[in-house]
Design a protein around this motif. Structure first.
Motif, PDB file in Angstrom:
ATOM      1  N   LEU A  86      57.224  39.354  26.125  1.00 39.77           N
ATOM      2  CA  LEU A  86      56.521  38.292  25.397  1.00 39.77           C
ATOM      3  C   LEU A  86      55.106  38.732  25.037  1.00 39.77           C
ATOM      4  O   LEU A  86      54.172  37.938  25.086  1.00 39.77           O
ATOM      5  CB  LEU A  86      56.485  37.015  26.237  1.00 39.77           C
ATOM      6  CG  LEU A  86      57.842  36.470  26.686  1.00 39.77           C
ATOM      7  CD1 LEU A  86      57.657  35.226  27.535  1.00 39.77           C
ATOM      8  CD2 LEU A  86      58.740  36.169  25.492  1.00 39.77           C
ATOM      9  N   GLN A  87      54.938  39.994  24.724  1.00 37.50           N
ATOM     10  CA  GLN A  87      53.611  40.496  24.393  1.00 37.50           C
ATOM     11  C   GLN A  87      53.081  39.837  23.112  1.00 37.50           C
ATOM     12  O   GLN A  87      53.874  39.377  22.286  1.00 37.50           O
ATOM     13  CB  GLN A  87      53.657  42.015  24.254  1.00 37.50           C
ATOM     14  CG  GLN A  87      54.643  42.523  23.205  1.00 37.50           C
ATOM     15  CD  GLN A  87      54.660  44.032  23.147  1.00 37.50           C
ATOM     16  OE1 GLN A  87      53.678  44.666  22.814  1.00 37.50           O
ATOM     17  NE2 GLN A  87      55.799  44.621  23.481  1.00 37.50           N
ATOM     18  N   PRO A  88      51.740  39.798  22.981  1.00 38.70           N
ATOM     19  CA  PRO A  88      50.708  40.363  23.844  1.00 38.70           C
ATOM     20  C   PRO A  88      50.500  39.535  25.117  1.00 38.70           C
ATOM     21  O   PRO A  88      50.756  38.340  25.133  1.00 38.70           O
ATOM     22  CB  PRO A  88      49.456  40.325  22.969  1.00 38.70           C
ATOM     23  CG  PRO A  88      49.687  39.182  22.040  1.00 38.70           C
ATOM     24  CD  PRO A  88      51.157  39.149  21.773  1.00 38.70           C
ATOM     25  N   SER A  89      50.034  40.223  26.164  1.00 29.51           N
ATOM     26  CA  SER A  89      49.825  39.574  27.452  1.00 29.51           C
ATOM     27  C   SER A  89      48.560  40.112  28.105  1.00 29.51           C
ATOM     28  O   SER A  89      48.199  41.275  27.904  1.00 29.51           O
ATOM     29  CB  SER A  89      51.021  39.802  28.379  1.00 29.51           C
ATOM     30  OG  SER A  89      52.210  39.263  27.833  1.00 29.51           O
ATOM     31  N   VAL A  90      47.912  39.256  28.879  1.00 32.84           N
ATOM     32  CA  VAL A  90      46.722  39.627  29.645  1.00 32.84           C
ATOM     33  C   VAL A  90      47.016  39.372  31.115  1.00 32.84           C
ATOM     34  O   VAL A  90      47.425  38.261  31.490  1.00 32.84           O
ATOM     35  CB  VAL A  90      45.492  38.816  29.196  1.00 32.84           C
ATOM     36  CG1 VAL A  90      44.314  39.073  30.124  1.00 32.84           C
ATOM     37  CG2 VAL A  90      45.115  39.154  27.771  1.00 32.84           C
ATOM     38  N   VAL A  91      46.826  40.395  31.944  1.00 33.39           N
ATOM     39  CA  VAL A  91      46.990  40.268  33.389  1.00 33.39           C
ATOM     40  C   VAL A  91      45.584  40.221  33.986  1.00 33.39           C
ATOM     41  O   VAL A  91      44.854  41.207  33.943  1.00 33.39           O
ATOM     42  CB  VAL A  91      47.795  41.439  33.979  1.00 33.39           C
ATOM     43  CG1 VAL A  91      47.944  41.271  35.482  1.00 33.39           C
ATOM     44  CG2 VAL A  91      49.170  41.521  33.314  1.00 33.39           C
ATOM     45  N   TRP A  92      45.225  39.072  34.524  1.00 35.53           N
ATOM     46  CA  TRP A  92      43.858  38.855  35.006  1.00 35.53           C
ATOM     47  C   TRP A  92      43.830  38.908  36.532  1.00 35.53           C
ATOM     48  O   TRP A  92      44.646  38.298  37.213  1.00 35.53           O
ATOM     49  CB  TRP A  92      43.355  37.497  34.511  1.00 35.53           C
ATOM     50  CG  TRP A  92      42.066  37.056  35.145  1.00 35.53           C
ATOM     51  CD1 TRP A  92      40.944  37.804  35.336  1.00 35.53           C
ATOM     52  CD2 TRP A  92      41.777  35.760  35.680  1.00 35.53           C
ATOM     53  NE1 TRP A  92      39.969  37.055  35.946  1.00 35.53           N
ATOM     54  CE2 TRP A  92      40.453  35.794  36.166  1.00 35.53           C
ATOM     55  CE3 TRP A  92      42.494  34.577  35.779  1.00 35.53           C
ATOM     56  CZ2 TRP A  92      39.852  34.691  36.756  1.00 35.53           C
ATOM     57  CZ3 TRP A  92      41.890  33.471  36.363  1.00 35.53           C
ATOM     58  CH2 TRP A  92      40.586  33.528  36.841  1.00 35.53           C
ATOM     59  N   ILE A  93      42.860  39.669  37.052  1.00 39.99           N
ATOM     60  CA  ILE A  93      42.640  39.747  38.497  1.00 39.99           C
ATOM     61  C   ILE A  93      41.198  39.308  38.762  1.00 39.99           C
ATOM     62  O   ILE A  93      40.254  40.065  38.535  1.00 39.99           O
ATOM     63  CB  ILE A  93      42.869  41.173  39.039  1.00 39.99           C
ATOM     64  CG1 ILE A  93      44.287  41.639  38.719  1.00 39.99           C
ATOM     65  CG2 ILE A  93      42.625  41.220  40.538  1.00 39.99           C
ATOM     66  CD1 ILE A  93      44.595  43.036  39.194  1.00 39.99           C
ATOM     67  N   GLY A  94      41.036  38.076  39.221  1.00 33.58           N
ATOM     68  CA  GLY A  94      39.711  37.585  39.565  1.00 33.58           C
ATOM     69  C   GLY A  94      39.287  38.069  40.941  1.00 33.58           C
ATOM     70  O   GLY A  94      40.120  38.331  41.807  1.00 33.58           O
ATOM     71  N   GLU A  95      37.970  38.194  41.131  1.00 35.49           N
ATOM     72  CA  GLU A  95      37.414  38.726  42.388  1.00 35.49           C
ATOM     73  C   GLU A  95      38.121  40.029  42.753  1.00 35.49           C
ATOM     74  O   GLU A  95      38.578  40.227  43.875  1.00 35.49           O
ATOM     75  CB  GLU A  95      37.562  37.696  43.512  1.00 35.49           C
ATOM     76  CG  GLU A  95      36.807  36.405  43.248  1.00 35.49           C
ATOM     77  CD  GLU A  95      36.985  35.398  44.368  1.00 35.49           C
ATOM     78  OE1 GLU A  95      38.015  35.485  45.081  1.00 35.49           O
ATOM     79  OE2 GLU A  95      36.109  34.540  44.543  1.00 35.49           O
ATOM     80  N   THR A  96      38.182  40.916  41.793  1.00 31.10           N
ATOM     81  CA  THR A  96      38.966  42.142  41.962  1.00 31.10           C
ATOM     82  C   THR A  96      38.382  43.084  43.006  1.00 31.10           C
ATOM     83  O   THR A  96      39.059  44.000  43.473  1.00 31.10           O
ATOM     84  CB  THR A  96      39.088  42.868  40.606  1.00 31.10           C
ATOM     85  OG1 THR A  96      39.982  43.966  40.714  1.00 31.10           O
ATOM     86  CG2 THR A  96      37.737  43.362  40.125  1.00 31.10           C
ATOM     87  N   GLU A  97      37.117  42.855  43.389  1.00 31.15           N
ATOM     88  CA  GLU A  97      36.532  43.722  44.418  1.00 31.15           C
ATOM     89  C   GLU A  97      37.233  43.552  45.762  1.00 31.15           C
ATOM     90  O   GLU A  97      37.212  44.463  46.600  1.00 31.15           O
ATOM     91  CB  GLU A  97      35.030  43.440  44.551  1.00 31.15           C
ATOM     92  CG  GLU A  97      34.659  42.166  45.297  1.00 31.15           C
ATOM     93  CD  GLU A  97      34.769  40.920  44.455  1.00 31.15           C
ATOM     94  OE1 GLU A  97      34.594  39.811  44.981  1.00 31.15           O
ATOM     95  OE2 GLU A  97      35.018  41.071  43.236  1.00 31.15           O
ATOM     96  N   LYS A  98      37.884  42.401  45.972  1.00 32.65           N
ATOM     97  CA  LYS A  98      38.586  42.174  47.239  1.00 32.65           C
ATOM     98  C   LYS A  98      39.794  43.102  47.383  1.00 32.65           C
ATOM     99  O   LYS A  98      40.181  43.458  48.499  1.00 32.65           O
ATOM    100  CB  LYS A  98      39.035  40.725  47.334  1.00 32.65           C
ATOM    101  CG  LYS A  98      37.882  39.735  47.443  1.00 32.65           C
ATOM    102  CD  LYS A  98      38.392  38.314  47.604  1.00 32.65           C
ATOM    103  CE  LYS A  98      37.232  37.340  47.760  1.00 32.65           C
ATOM    104  NZ  LYS A  98      37.699  35.941  47.904  1.00 32.65           N
TER     105      LYS A  98
END
Length: 751
Positions: free
Chosen positions: A550-562
């Motif tokens: 189902l592109q386009p797609s965005v994979v978001w990782i919040g607080e990625t420093e963890k």
């Protein structure tokens, strides 16, 4: 006639805009051929050349995008779309070279803009409107499905309907009923008046008798009207012939017949392409199939003696530029050979050309038949190998083995995209993006960047610079399949900055402008879901499969420093570090044809292991707190957005100075705290004052300089690590190598 003239003027205007943009593109390509053949050893001069080309391509991009959006002719739009994709790709290639030349994502070219007498807004990256327009129906259907799943899962509630009181309902019914009665009475009184008027006129005529003058006047009126209509009809026909819109042989009755058949033409156009394709397949399909079989058979005979030699030594040609040569061939064929000298005097309706459609559909028919022929000839080749060599190739055995493995995997994970989509939504991993445009991220351009760099001071990037990078690295590649496949590939993007600078807003803006799906793989969101290593792999496999399909797609990782934290891991189910080792594999599975972007956000990058950080994120964008110019625009924009009114009692400049160190989030909270419903009602007699917002702002903690310096030091270390580990070539390598790569033109010339 007036509507036809106005339509002609509009078509002419945007056709001219397209023609002018194409001429500018040809001139720019010719200039690059002349200038870039001689390598520039001075880094400053090389950067100026690149910046000038970047500005020119951006102007061409803006004009082509406007022409594409406004033109009606479908085939012209298709041509402009392909040129647009090429221009976008060229801009991204030049941007990559500018980054490698300066070792910085942010560039300050205000001195070049001043020489060209341009404003920063003239090089603002436009978001092509066809990203959303061409798939609007699909996006609306997907949004409805997502809302339905969220409602069924209880993750979203319907908007509450405000209950109406009994008195309000009675009042509304009374108003509607009185209005209905008033309209009925007015119509009845009008009818009575007209009947009485006719009766009076009839009585008067009976009393006075027939009048010769009145009779002659009536005859004259009818005759003069008839003669004038004939003259007008004749003059209209002569005007149409003079304008070249009809020939002298075409009479008015034929024109009327054409108008009557307009609806039939519209219906026929929808089926024209399918009919032409079926007709081509029926008439030319057998000939195409025989020709392809003969060509491939001849290739078997001629290439077999050289097959073993080729297997021993293979060369992989690297192309540094995928767009310039395409520009030359494409512009010559489509623009010069087809459209430039084409007479369109008869094409007022901007109708399609069946011959052009036939040429396009012939290629599609050839591709379809080619697939069938390839399967037949592959089997024939295997039979020939068995007859001549007496053994099967190792490739066939490996292919069968991989096929068995694939079938085993499919039997284990035999799930439809719809079921995977529903599961990801119910687990909260696929979320609904907020409707936020990139233009809503308000910020001004930095006008002192070049001046500060001349005195060896690295300026902080402005919010306008951040907005440009998001458009270049996030929105443009995701919006166009061609650009994503051929332009420099960016799989992962990191947005780093203090809390409240708008990192999440930018993530949602990428999804809004491209119509992308949004997957939330933040550590807090995946905690307790899909436990164990196998569960984690299954989760990422599902995300990857749905994101690709189902592109386009965005994979978001919040607080990625963890995920890359230096701290000791916790329990397995709650440990955010369990994504650290598998994310590189996730990115490796993404190919150029997969419009999937990994976006990480962090407000504490100094807590992470920088080495692992740099392995995942290709591009790192620092989002600073806003400067004075941006704060001035922000205060004004947010106050007006929340219903406030700006008067002389409200000093925006003072607010911008006092709020130094505060972020956009702080300003929004301060404005919303002041502009309550009661305060908005009092605003007409009690205008807004500066002190009200200062009091609200003083209750919040700003971003201190020590924290900002920590950001700069950390990101400098991250950028150094990323640049040292990247395969980017330096300027000296381009200049000093004997086998000179003309990087900006994509040509390989041996000196």
């Amino acid at each position: 006639i007036e509507s036809q003239h106005s339509a002609e003027e509009i078509s002419y205007t945007y056709n001219k805009m397209w023609t002018d943009a194409q001429k500018d593109l040809d001139i720019q390509l010719q200039r690059e051929r002349e200038e870039f053949l001689q390598p520039e050893k001075d880094r400053v001069e090389a950067f100026k050349m690149l910046a000038a080309s970047y500005i020119k391509y951006m102007q061409i991009f803006r004009n082509l995008e406007t022409a594409h959006d406004q033109l009606v002719h479908r085939q012209k739009r298709m041509v402009i779309r392909q040129v647009l994709d090429g221009v976008i790709g060229r801009i991204l290639e030049i941007k990559k070279e500018m980054v490698e030349l300066e070792n910085s994502e942010f560039h300050y070219i205000d001195n070049i803009l001043e020489d060209l007498k341009l404003l920063p807004v003239d090089i603002e990256v436009p978001i092509p409107r066809y990203f959303i327009k061409e798939k609007l129906e699909v996006l609306q259907q997907r949004e409805e499905i997502l809302d339905r799943i969220l409602l069924d899962a209880g993750l979203q509630t319907q908007k509450p309907v405000k209950a109406m009181t009994f008195e309000e309902a009675i009042k509304m019914i009374q108003v509607a009923e009185r209005a209905r009665q008033g309209r009925c009475r007015a119509a009845f009184m009008k009818q009575i008046y007209l009947e009485e008027k006719r009766e009076r006129q009839t009585k008067l005529q009976v009393q006075m008798g027939p009048s010769p003058d009145a009779a002659s006047t009536c005859i004259q009126k009818v005759w003069r009207g008839y003669i004038q209509r004939k003259k007008t009809e004749k003059m209209r026909g002569e005007e149409m012939i003079f304008l070249g819109m009809v020939s002298s042989a075409m009479n008015i009755s034929q024109m009327r017949a054409g108008q009557v058949n307009a609806l039939e033409v519209e219906v026929q156009e929808r089926h024209e392409e399918v009919f032409i394709k079926d007709k081509l397949r029926e008439t030319e399909g057998l000939d195409i199939k025989e020709t392809l079989q003969d060509q491939i058979g001849q290739c078997f005979i001629e290439c077999r003696p050289r097959q073993k030699k080729k297997k021993k030594k293979k060369k992989k040609k690297k192309e540094t530029n995928a767009f310039c040569n395409v520009f030359s061939l494409f512009s010559f064929f489509w623009i010069t050979a087809i459209w430039q000298n084409r007479s369109e005097g008869w094409d007022f309706l901007q109708d399609h050309d069946p011959e052009l459609i036939k040429e396009e559909k012939r290629e599609e028919v050839e591709e379809e038949i080619r697939v069938q022929v390839d399967e037949l000839m592959q089997q024939k080749l295997e039979n020939l190998k068995l007859a001549v060599d007496g053994e099967k190739s190792d490739k066939q055995k490996k292919g069968r083995k991989s096929e068995k493995v694939r079938q085993a995997m499919m039997s284990l994970v035999h799930r439809t995209i719809d079921s995977l989509y529903r599961e990801l939504v119910e687990e909260g991993l696929l979320i609904k993006a907020k409707t936020v445009n990139l233009s809503d991220y308000v910020g001004e351009y930095s006008y002192l960047g070049t001046t500060l760099r001349q005195v060896d001071i690295e300026p902080m990037p402005s919010l306008a610079d951040v907005r440009q990078l998001i458009a270049l690295y996030g929105i443009l590649p995701l919006g166009s399949q061609t650009v994503h496949e051929k332009a420099p590939l960016v799989k992962a993007l990191l947005l780093a900055g203090p809390a409240g600078v708008g990192k999440k807003t930018l993530v949602h803006a990428i999804c809004t402008e491209t119509g992308a799906n949004l997957f939330n793989l933040s550590a807090s969101n995946i905690a307790g879901k899909y436990p164990g290593k196998n569960g984690l792999q299954m989760m990422l496999h599902m995300v990857l499969k749905v994101a690709k399909q189902l592109q386009p797609s965005v994979v978001w990782i919040g607080e990625t420093e963890k995920i890359f934290s230096k701290a000791a891991p916790k329990a397995e189910e709650m440990n955010p570090k369990r994504l650290e080792k598998i994310l590189p594999k996730f990115l490796k599975a993404l190919k150029a044809q997969d419009r999937v972007l990994l976006v990480g956000t962090t407000n504490r990058p100094f807590d992470a292991n920088l080495k692992s950080f740099c392995k995942v994120y290709q591009k790192i964008i620092l989002i600073p707190r806003p400067d004075y110019a941006s704060r001035f625009v922000l205060w004004k924009h947010i106050i007006l957005q929340n219903g406030g009114a700006i008067t002389n009692l409200l000093n925006i400049s003072c607010l911008a100075k006092v709020s130094d160190g505060f972020t956009q989030g702080h300003i929004i909270q301060a404005v919303q705290a002041v502009l309550s419903e009661l305060r908005l009602l009092q605003m007409t007699r009690k205008p807004l004052r500066t002190a009200e917002f200062m009091t609200s702002l003083a209750r919040q903690d700003p971003v201190y300089k020590e924290e900002e310096e920590t950001f700069k030091v950390t990101l400098r270390a991250m950028l150094t690590g990323c640049l040292s580990s990247s395969p980017a070539m330096s300027l000296s390598r381009h200049i000093c190598s004997g086998d000179l790569l003309i990087l900006l033109m994509g040509w390989h010339i041996t000196i």
